[in-house]
Design a protein around this motif. Sequence first.
Motif, PDB file in Angstrom:
ATOM      1  N   THR A  50      -5.665   3.952   0.699  1.00  0.00           N
ATOM      2  CA  THR A  50      -5.925   3.041  -0.431  1.00  0.00           C
ATOM      3  C   THR A  50      -7.325   2.450  -0.304  1.00  0.00           C
ATOM      4  N   ILE A  66       0.830  -1.215   0.000  1.00  0.00           N
ATOM      5  CA  ILE A  66       0.000   0.000   0.000  1.00  0.00           C
ATOM      6  C   ILE A  66       0.857   1.254   0.000  1.00  0.00           C
ATOM      7  N   LEU A  77       0.790   2.433  -3.285  1.00  0.00           N
ATOM      8  CA  LEU A  77      -0.545   2.813  -3.759  1.00  0.00           C
ATOM      9  C   LEU A  77      -0.887   4.160  -3.137  1.00  0.00           C
ATOM     10  N   ASP A  78      -1.958   4.201  -2.371  1.00  0.00           N
ATOM     11  CA  ASP A  78      -2.364   5.471  -1.771  1.00  0.00           C
ATOM     12  C   ASP A  78      -2.210   5.408  -0.258  1.00  0.00           C
TER      13      ASP A  78
END
Lengths: 393, 94
Positions: free
Chosen positions: B77, B69, B72-73
């Motif tokens: 996320t 993650i 990711l965000d």
Amino acid sequence: MSGREQRLAELREHVPQITPEEAYRLAQGNATLLDVREPEELAAGAPTGAVRLGRSFLELKVEDAIPGLHDPVLVLCASGIRSLFAAESLQRLGYQDVRSVAGGYEAWKRAGLPTEQPRILSTQERSRYARQLRIPEIGEQGQGKLLASRVLLVGAGALGSPAALYLAAAGVGTLGIVDADSVELSNLQRQILHTTERVGTPKVQSAWQTLNALNPSIQINKHELRLDSTNAEEVVRGYDLVIDGTDNFPARYLLNDVCLKLKLPYVYGAIYRFEGQVSVFWPAGAPAGAPTPCYRCLYPAPAPAELAPSCAEAGVLGVLPGVIGTLQAIEALKLILHIGDSLVGRLLCYDALTATFREFKTAADAQCPYCSKLDAFPGYVDYEAFCRDTQAA
Amino acid sequence: MSAEVTVRIPEALRQFAGGSRELHVVASSVDELIAGVAAAGYGTLVNHICARDGQLRPFVNLYLGDVSIRTLDGQRTNLRAGDIVTILPSVAGG
């Protein structure tokens, strides 16, 4: 015109010939330079990077060595005669683009093109390594690479034992073993380098005995010491890669850092009871523009002791390091042989209880103080203090 | 929209998850998932993987499928029904 001359004239009509210089240029691209001289002729040297396949086994083995029938093949022998015959044979096998190097290796040398001294295997070595010599991805050239390679195993314990045994058996020419401890009875449930009668013996000595008995033709360097900031670089320098068989975080961060500094692959493995992790960290080996992570990118700080106890505290299934250490050995062999896809950029996790392997992507941290600027190594630290302080944070 | 997500627990942390290999939590983001784990009675597990400010500790990675993650965000996320989140802490033993 004699029958031989007539035959050669026919071959020259059907087989294009190129100069060594042109062959060298094409071999830098997608063409394969195929040296068809017999093994005993190679003592005089060989073109660097050529695929070596003696004329006597050419038809039987060439499809393993050069699977693509449309790939350009540049055939070289000693003087440019046998390569004509060999090239014609390849054409008959279906190879579409085959050329003979005029003047052969003699002309190659005269042109000042790069050469290397291939490792010629002895009869004993051919017999010992026969099963892996048959593998197209290894063969004699690969075995030569293994015999010339130098691998450092840090820790002659649970992970280091299977890794060392298989690397010695495979013929890795120089194995360095680092360990400061002596064999204890409680080690023997998993540390298969050692024996009951060697309890109390330094592990490096015990490892040497076992590995020397398995393969006396390789060099085994004993480093009876504990790696730290002051000695790590001196010990590691000169090896081609490092296998992590340590059992604590300070050693892992130190290995990561020294491998970064020396631009070597770091083959990581770690275990806990029934679970293990394997990966390869090698930022210096990444292609330009596609950075790969170091251990610090994955784990910027160590877990606190209560969440990551040692095997002595938490226990471990004895066979588990056999799986993980063996995977580390395979990664090392692949790196030496330049074959397959290494675990760079991937973390492989094994759960013995569910018999499951899972793979996770690992990414370089653009802010990593250690690997984001490979030529600006920030220096070694006090690794015990680093782990103690970050664990307490 | 919230949906059930599976959280895989590594052996080293199972003692804080009632011995479970997996937890099932309804969440639409990683932050919600962490809160859901705490609400399910596993606050000690959350305290081990997250600092007081709620951020993931540096020795723990959370993976959505096979992707961290962090790439990711982060904890924002988004999660979808059927997602599998794996907790991967660093391991010392060898």
